[in-house]
Scaffold this motif. Structure first.
Motif, PDB file in Angstrom:
ATOM      1  N   ILE A   1      98.556  33.749 -49.640  1.00 53.25           N
ATOM      2  CA  ILE A   1      97.267  33.111 -49.856  1.00 53.25           C
ATOM      3  C   ILE A   1      96.970  33.229 -51.345  1.00 53.25           C
ATOM      4  N   VAL A   2      96.808  32.103 -51.991  1.00 53.58           N
ATOM      5  CA  VAL A   2      96.553  32.071 -53.434  1.00 53.58           C
ATOM      6  C   VAL A   2      95.175  32.684 -53.692  1.00 53.58           C
ATOM      7  N   PRO A   3      95.056  33.591 -54.663  1.00 48.57           N
ATOM      8  CA  PRO A   3      93.767  34.263 -54.878  1.00 48.57           C
ATOM      9  C   PRO A   3      92.657  33.337 -55.369  1.00 48.57           C
ATOM     10  N   SER A   4      92.995  32.217 -55.965  1.00 49.79           N
ATOM     11  CA  SER A   4      91.981  31.277 -56.452  1.00 49.79           C
ATOM     12  C   SER A   4      91.442  30.424 -55.323  1.00 49.79           C
TER      13      SER A   4
ATOM     14  N   GLY B   1      94.445  28.140 -50.723  1.00 50.46           N
ATOM     15  CA  GLY B   1      95.819  27.660 -50.678  1.00 50.46           C
ATOM     16  C   GLY B   1      96.811  28.657 -50.129  1.00 50.46           C
ATOM     17  N   PHE B   2      97.800  28.101 -49.436  1.00 50.78           N
ATOM     18  CA  PHE B   2      98.987  28.842 -49.008  1.00 50.78           C
ATOM     19  C   PHE B   2     100.142  28.328 -49.854  1.00 50.78           C
TER      20      PHE B   2
ATOM     21  N   VAL C   1      99.606  24.277 -49.982  1.00 50.45           N
ATOM     22  CA  VAL C   1      98.903  23.685 -48.843  1.00 50.45           C
ATOM     23  C   VAL C   1      97.484  24.237 -48.851  1.00 50.45           C
ATOM     24  N   LEU C   2      96.530  23.357 -49.095  1.00 51.52           N
ATOM     25  CA  LEU C   2      95.126  23.741 -49.164  1.00 51.52           C
ATOM     26  C   LEU C   2      94.439  23.470 -47.830  1.00 51.52           C
TER      27      LEU C   2
ATOM     28  N   LEU D   1      89.983  29.236 -43.067  1.00 49.03           N
ATOM     29  CA  LEU D   1      91.082  30.126 -43.453  1.00 49.03           C
ATOM     30  C   LEU D   1      91.578  30.967 -42.274  1.00 49.03           C
ATOM     31  N   LYS D   2      90.686  31.554 -41.503  1.00 47.81           N
ATOM     32  CA  LYS D   2      91.120  32.388 -40.363  1.00 47.81           C
ATOM     33  C   LYS D   2      91.883  31.565 -39.342  1.00 47.81           C
ATOM     34  N   ASP D   3      91.386  30.368 -39.033  1.00 50.83           N
ATOM     35  CA  ASP D   3      92.074  29.488 -38.083  1.00 50.83           C
ATOM     36  C   ASP D   3      93.461  29.114 -38.601  1.00 50.83           C
ATOM     37  N   ALA D   4      93.526  28.780 -39.885  1.00 49.90           N
ATOM     38  CA  ALA D   4      94.806  28.378 -40.485  1.00 49.90           C
ATOM     39  C   ALA D   4      95.801  29.528 -40.470  1.00 49.90           C
ATOM     40  N   THR D   5      95.339  30.709 -40.846  1.00 51.91           N
ATOM     41  CA  THR D   5      96.223  31.877 -40.859  1.00 51.91           C
ATOM     42  C   THR D   5      96.754  32.174 -39.458  1.00 51.91           C
TER      43      THR D   5
END
Length: 120
Positions: free
Chosen positions: A9-12, A57-58, A97-98, A104-108
Motif C-alpha cells: 500500500i503506497v503511503p501517499s 494505491g497498491f 492500482v488506485l 481500502l479495507k474492502d480492497a485489501t
C-alpha cells in the motif's frame, strides 16, 4: 505461472482529476498523465487541504515487465468482483492500482482472498 503478487500500500494518497481541453498541466506536481481527445487525466499526490475524493494505491514490489500476461487482471479482477472501483496507472515494471480511500479495507480483503500478499 503464478499471478499472485506481493503488493504494497503506497503511503501517499492521490487525487485523480480530469482537466478538459488541456494537453499538459500548468504545474509539475503530477504522478501520471494521460492525454485523450476529451482532455487530460492527472494523478497527483493529495494535499492535506484537498477536499476531492482521495485514492490509495497498491503497487507490486516485484517488477514483471511487459511480457508477462495476466498480472493486472489478477489484481483488478478480484476488486471488480468485490465491487471496488479502480483507476490504474501502469509503469514499465508494474501497475499502480488506485482505489477510493473509503474502500481500502474492502480492497485489501478482496486481494488477500485472491491469494495476493498485501503489506503496508
Amino acid at each position: 505461472m503464478t499471478t499472485a503478487q506481493r503488493l504494497h500500500i503506497v503511503p501517499s494518497q492521490f487525487l485523480v482529476q480530469h482537466i478538459p481541453n488541456v494537453t499538459f498541466p500548468e504545474d509539475d506536481e503530477w504522478i501520471a498523465l494521460v492525454r485523450a481527445p476529451e482532455g487530460l487525466t492527472v494523478v497527483r499526490e493529495a494535499s492535506p487541504f484537498s477536499e476531492a475524493e482521495r485514492w490509495v494505491g497498491f503497487y507490486g514490489d516485484a517488477g514483471h515487465g511487459l511480457d508477462l500476461p495476466g498480472m493486472l487482471a489478477a489484481v483488478v479482477g478480484p476488486l471488480a468482483d468485490a465491487g471496488v472501483p479502480v483507476f490504474v496507472a501502469s509503469t514499465y515494471h508494474a501497475d499502480l492500482v488506485l482505489v477510493p480511500e473509503h474502500r481500502l479495507k474492502d480492497a485489501t480483503a478482496a486481494l488477500l482472498d485472491a491469494g495476493h500478499r498485501v503489506e503496508n
